[in-house]
Design a protein around this motif. Sequence first.
Motif, PDB file in Angstrom:
ATOM      1  N   GLU A   1       0.295  62.627  18.496  1.00 44.37           N
ATOM      2  CA  GLU A   1       1.139  63.819  18.399  1.00 44.37           C
ATOM      3  C   GLU A   1       0.646  64.768  17.301  1.00 44.37           C
ATOM      4  OE1 GLU A   1       5.114  62.807  17.129  1.00 44.37           O
ATOM      5  OE2 GLU A   1       4.409  60.897  16.322  1.00 44.37           O
ATOM      6  N   LEU A   2       0.018  64.225  16.240  1.00 37.09           N
ATOM      7  CA  LEU A   2      -0.525  65.081  15.184  1.00 37.09           C
ATOM      8  C   LEU A   2      -1.771  65.820  15.657  1.00 37.09           C
ATOM      9  CD1 LEU A   2      -0.112  62.710  12.089  1.00 37.09           C
ATOM     10  CD2 LEU A   2       1.399  64.558  12.852  1.00 37.09           C
ATOM     11  N   ASP A   3      -2.531  65.185  16.568  1.00 39.51           N
ATOM     12  CA  ASP A   3      -3.755  65.816  17.071  1.00 39.51           C
ATOM     13  C   ASP A   3      -3.457  67.000  17.980  1.00 39.51           C
ATOM     14  OD1 ASP A   3      -5.203  63.871  15.748  1.00 39.51           O
ATOM     15  OD2 ASP A   3      -5.238  62.530  17.492  1.00 39.51           O
ATOM     16  N   LEU A   4      -2.259  67.044  18.559  1.00 37.90           N
ATOM     17  CA  LEU A   4      -1.946  68.108  19.511  1.00 37.90           C
ATOM     18  C   LEU A   4      -1.935  69.486  18.863  1.00 37.90           C
ATOM     19  CD1 LEU A   4       0.833  66.539  21.784  1.00 37.90           C
ATOM     20  CD2 LEU A   4      -1.639  66.595  22.108  1.00 37.90           C
ATOM     21  N   THR A   5      -1.839  69.533  17.534  1.00 43.84           N
ATOM     22  CA  THR A   5      -1.883  70.832  16.849  1.00 43.84           C
ATOM     23  C   THR A   5      -3.289  71.412  16.850  1.00 43.84           C
ATOM     24  OG1 THR A   5      -2.233  69.745  14.712  1.00 43.84           O
ATOM     25  CG2 THR A   5       0.049  70.182  15.374  1.00 43.84           C
ATOM     26  N   HIS A   6      -4.292  70.590  17.169  1.00 45.06           N
ATOM     27  CA  HIS A   6      -5.685  71.044  17.146  1.00 45.06           C
ATOM     28  C   HIS A   6      -6.251  71.292  18.541  1.00 45.06           C
ATOM     29  CE1 HIS A   6      -5.752  70.012  12.900  1.00 45.06           C
ATOM     30  NE2 HIS A   6      -5.323  68.785  13.191  1.00 45.06           N
ATOM     31  N   ILE A   7      -5.431  71.090  19.580  1.00 41.57           N
ATOM     32  CA  ILE A   7      -5.969  71.204  20.935  1.00 41.57           C
ATOM     33  C   ILE A   7      -4.901  71.750  21.869  1.00 41.57           C
ATOM     34  CG2 ILE A   7      -5.335  68.831  21.562  1.00 41.57           C
ATOM     35  CD1 ILE A   7      -7.895  68.702  23.211  1.00 41.57           C
ATOM     36  N   GLU A   8      -5.313  72.556  22.838  1.00 40.97           N
ATOM     37  CA  GLU A   8      -4.398  73.070  23.846  1.00 40.97           C
ATOM     38  C   GLU A   8      -5.174  73.289  25.142  1.00 40.97           C
ATOM     39  OE1 GLU A   8      -4.610  77.806  22.648  1.00 40.97           O
ATOM     40  OE2 GLU A   8      -2.865  76.614  22.082  1.00 40.97           O
ATOM     41  N   GLU A   9      -4.440  73.467  26.222  1.00 39.86           N
ATOM     42  CA  GLU A   9      -5.075  73.643  27.529  1.00 39.86           C
ATOM     43  C   GLU A   9      -5.966  74.881  27.517  1.00 39.86           C
ATOM     44  OE1 GLU A   9      -1.983  73.711  30.423  1.00 39.86           O
ATOM     45  OE2 GLU A   9      -1.397  71.619  30.097  1.00 39.86           O
ATOM     46  N   GLY A  10      -7.166  74.729  28.084  1.00 39.73           N
ATOM     47  CA  GLY A  10      -8.136  75.816  28.114  1.00 39.73           C
ATOM     48  C   GLY A  10      -9.177  75.737  27.015  1.00 39.73           C
ATOM     49  N   ASP A  11      -8.964  74.875  26.002  1.00 43.84           N
ATOM     50  CA  ASP A  11      -9.934  74.742  24.910  1.00 43.84           C
ATOM     51  C   ASP A  11     -11.225  74.102  25.412  1.00 43.84           C
ATOM     52  OD1 ASP A  11      -8.198  75.865  23.179  1.00 43.84           O
ATOM     53  OD2 ASP A  11      -7.716  74.029  22.063  1.00 43.84           O
ATOM     54  N   ARG A  12     -12.333  74.515  24.810  1.00 48.19           N
ATOM     55  CA  ARG A  12     -13.623  73.900  25.103  1.00 48.19           C
ATOM     56  C   ARG A  12     -13.844  72.719  24.151  1.00 48.19           C
ATOM     57  NH1 ARG A  12     -17.498  76.534  28.239  1.00 48.19           N
ATOM     58  NH2 ARG A  12     -16.400  77.902  29.693  1.00 48.19           N
ATOM     59  N   VAL A  13     -14.438  71.650  24.694  1.00 47.61           N
ATOM     60  CA  VAL A  13     -14.757  70.472  23.901  1.00 47.61           C
ATOM     61  C   VAL A  13     -16.180  70.041  24.238  1.00 47.61           C
ATOM     62  CG1 VAL A  13     -12.359  69.695  23.773  1.00 47.61           C
ATOM     63  CG2 VAL A  13     -13.807  68.908  25.647  1.00 47.61           C
ATOM     64  N   LEU A  14     -16.711  69.143  23.415  1.00 50.86           N
ATOM     65  CA  LEU A  14     -18.059  68.622  23.627  1.00 50.86           C
ATOM     66  C   LEU A  14     -17.955  67.172  24.091  1.00 50.86           C
ATOM     67  CD1 LEU A  14     -21.091  69.288  23.355  1.00 50.86           C
ATOM     68  CD2 LEU A  14     -20.995  68.294  21.054  1.00 50.86           C
TER      69      LEU A  14
ATOM     70  N   GLU B   1      -7.976  70.563  30.716  1.00 52.45           N
ATOM     71  CA  GLU B   1      -7.239  71.036  31.895  1.00 52.45           C
ATOM     72  C   GLU B   1      -5.741  70.815  31.757  1.00 52.45           C
ATOM     73  OE1 GLU B   1      -7.084  69.014  35.923  1.00 52.45           O
ATOM     74  OE2 GLU B   1      -8.358  70.744  36.390  1.00 52.45           O
ATOM     75  N   SER B   2      -5.332  69.666  31.232  1.00 53.87           N
ATOM     76  CA  SER B   2      -3.901  69.387  31.132  1.00 53.87           C
ATOM     77  C   SER B   2      -3.633  68.405  30.003  1.00 53.87           C
ATOM     78  CB  SER B   2      -3.362  68.824  32.454  1.00 53.87           C
ATOM     79  OG  SER B   2      -3.968  67.579  32.741  1.00 53.87           O
ATOM     80  N   ILE B   3      -2.437  68.544  29.437  1.00 54.36           N
ATOM     81  CA  ILE B   3      -1.936  67.607  28.425  1.00 54.36           C
ATOM     82  C   ILE B   3      -0.611  67.072  28.950  1.00 54.36           C
ATOM     83  CG2 ILE B   3      -1.173  67.321  26.043  1.00 54.36           C
ATOM     84  CD1 ILE B   3      -2.934  69.722  25.310  1.00 54.36           C
ATOM     85  N   SER B   4      -0.536  65.771  29.113  1.00 60.36           N
ATOM     86  CA  SER B   4       0.628  65.163  29.756  1.00 60.36           C
ATOM     87  C   SER B   4       1.898  65.382  28.937  1.00 60.36           C
ATOM     88  CB  SER B   4       0.387  63.665  29.946  1.00 60.36           C
ATOM     89  OG  SER B   4       1.555  63.027  30.411  1.00 60.36           O
ATOM     90  N   GLN B   5       3.020  65.532  29.652  1.00 59.15           N
ATOM     91  CA  GLN B   5       4.323  65.582  28.997  1.00 59.15           C
ATOM     92  C   GLN B   5       4.823  64.179  28.658  1.00 59.15           C
ATOM     93  OE1 GLN B   5       6.119  68.183  28.015  1.00 59.15           O
ATOM     94  NE2 GLN B   5       4.630  69.689  28.721  1.00 59.15           N
ATOM     95  N   TRP B   6       4.260  63.182  29.328  1.00 56.77           N
ATOM     96  CA  TRP B   6       4.672  61.798  29.088  1.00 56.77           C
ATOM     97  C   TRP B   6       3.883  61.226  27.917  1.00 56.77           C
ATOM     98  CZ3 TRP B   6       8.695  59.078  30.068  1.00 56.77           C
ATOM     99  CH2 TRP B   6       8.676  57.694  29.950  1.00 56.77           C
ATOM    100  N   PHE B   7       4.504  60.340  27.167  1.00 57.12           N
ATOM    101  CA  PHE B   7       3.849  59.794  25.986  1.00 57.12           C
ATOM    102  C   PHE B   7       3.668  58.284  26.115  1.00 57.12           C
ATOM    103  CE2 PHE B   7       8.347  59.292  25.194  1.00 57.12           C
ATOM    104  CZ  PHE B   7       8.439  58.056  24.580  1.00 57.12           C
ATOM    105  N   TYR B   8       2.740  57.777  25.296  1.00 50.14           N
ATOM    106  CA  TYR B   8       2.485  56.340  25.205  1.00 50.14           C
ATOM    107  C   TYR B   8       2.614  55.943  23.739  1.00 50.14           C
ATOM    108  CZ  TYR B   8       0.176  57.481  29.605  1.00 50.14           C
ATOM    109  OH  TYR B   8      -0.115  57.953  30.852  1.00 50.14           O
ATOM    110  N   GLU B   9       3.186  54.801  23.498  1.00 51.51           N
ATOM    111  CA  GLU B   9       3.309  54.320  22.126  1.00 51.51           C
ATOM    112  C   GLU B   9       2.284  53.213  21.912  1.00 51.51           C
ATOM    113  OE1 GLU B   9       6.733  52.870  18.933  1.00 51.51           O
ATOM    114  OE2 GLU B   9       7.263  53.415  20.995  1.00 51.51           O
ATOM    115  N   LYS B  10       1.418  53.408  20.922  1.00 51.97           N
ATOM    116  CA  LYS B  10       0.352  52.442  20.654  1.00 51.97           C
ATOM    117  C   LYS B  10       0.186  52.300  19.146  1.00 51.97           C
ATOM    118  CE  LYS B  10      -3.901  53.614  21.540  1.00 51.97           C
ATOM    119  NZ  LYS B  10      -5.155  53.945  22.271  1.00 51.97           N
ATOM    120  N   SER B  11       0.328  51.066  18.678  1.00 50.99           N
ATOM    121  CA  SER B  11       0.180  50.760  17.240  1.00 50.99           C
ATOM    122  C   SER B  11       1.105  51.615  16.383  1.00 50.99           C
ATOM    123  CB  SER B  11      -1.280  50.958  16.803  1.00 50.99           C
ATOM    124  OG  SER B  11      -2.142  50.128  17.555  1.00 50.99           O
ATOM    125  N   GLY B  12       2.294  51.898  16.904  1.00 44.64           N
ATOM    126  CA  GLY B  12       3.272  52.658  16.144  1.00 44.64           C
ATOM    127  C   GLY B  12       3.095  54.156  16.224  1.00 44.64           C
TER     128      GLY B  12
END
Length: 395
Positions: A327-340, A356-367
């Motif tokens: 959830e903290l990483d989402l501030t650095h990425i959005e739909e349409g951004d270019r990545v390597l 292309e897309s960022i899911s609305q559903w979440f997963y909980e992993k290691s807290g």
Amino acid sequence: MNDLVRSIGVAMKKIKKIFIICCFFMLPSCSALSSSTPAPTLAVVNQNLQAELIVEGKLVPEKDIKIVSMVSGKIEEIFVSENQIINQDEIVIQIEGIEKLNAQIQSAKLELLKARKDLEKLNRTAELEFNNAQLNLSQAELDLIKAKEAYSPFDSSNYQEKIDNAKIDVNDAEVDLEKAQDNFEPYKDLDQDNLLRKQFEKIVEEKQDILDKLKRGRDHLIQSRELALATLNLSETAVDEARYQFELKQDGPDKDLLELVNAKVEAAQSNLDASEYLLRTIQIQSPISGKVVQKFVDIGDQVVMGQPLLVIIDDTNWFVETVDFTELDLTHIEEGDRVLLKADAYPDLSIDGEVESISQWFYEKSGDIHYQVRIKVLDIVPEFRWGLTFEVTVP
């Protein structure tokens, strides 16, 4: 790596706070210095320690379909092989029973064709049926008028009086016959040539003839009236039925018949749909165009409902899917951004990608809360394989 980046950010904030506190305590000392002595200048260097965000993902095709058997039976034909390119709706596998099912389909088609022709004929002849119904009603009403006219003479007191008089005449004739028979009784055992016997016997016969004639007259009067009344009742019933049929056909075809024929069409269509559905379950078609990547069965194998048969992918486009973004990483990425993108198997190959897309559903992993991100690969190379591991770098 993400934890390292966040640790660097926290450390920078602490350094900044310490620097501000030191400056605060140094200000009184600086004011005590002579104004003639130049104060030393502190050079503050603003270092931007923003680091790249790197996560890991898997390469997936645009679509992947696992074809499973919808029925139990023996594999009769397999029309494809692994790595073969196929088109949508192409037949890939056939299970036994095709001949019997084709016969059922032909029978269902004939049944549907007949039902549709009956419906077409019913609609086409609706106007003719209406005109016939109107004509039948007019004729029935005319027959009713005639029946009423024919019954009118019988529906009177004079005619009833005739019947009553005829009944009285019959009763009187029966009495006369009984008297004649009584008079004949003493002579009936005499010789047939006896004159007295012949005379009284002739009287009995005459009285019998008179009685029979009177009975026929009485019965004729009664039956004529009953026949006229029955004709009248029948005419009234015919008018009611003709009017009912006329009203049914005023708004088109006979509603009851139309409902029946439509039901036959629907039943025939349902039979055909069911047979064609069964055909699709044993003559299996590919739902997409693509490539066969896995085949689980061979000709002659017995399969059961739900058993996997093939896996087909649409590799027109490739995507990297990852659930490493928090959830903290989402501030650095959005739909349409270019990545390597870099594949572990080909470390010297750098490929551009687009979120292309960022899911609305979440997963909980290691807290931590994670979200699935789907990245479209912009440069496709022949070496791509489903499941390759990719490193995703967000600048």
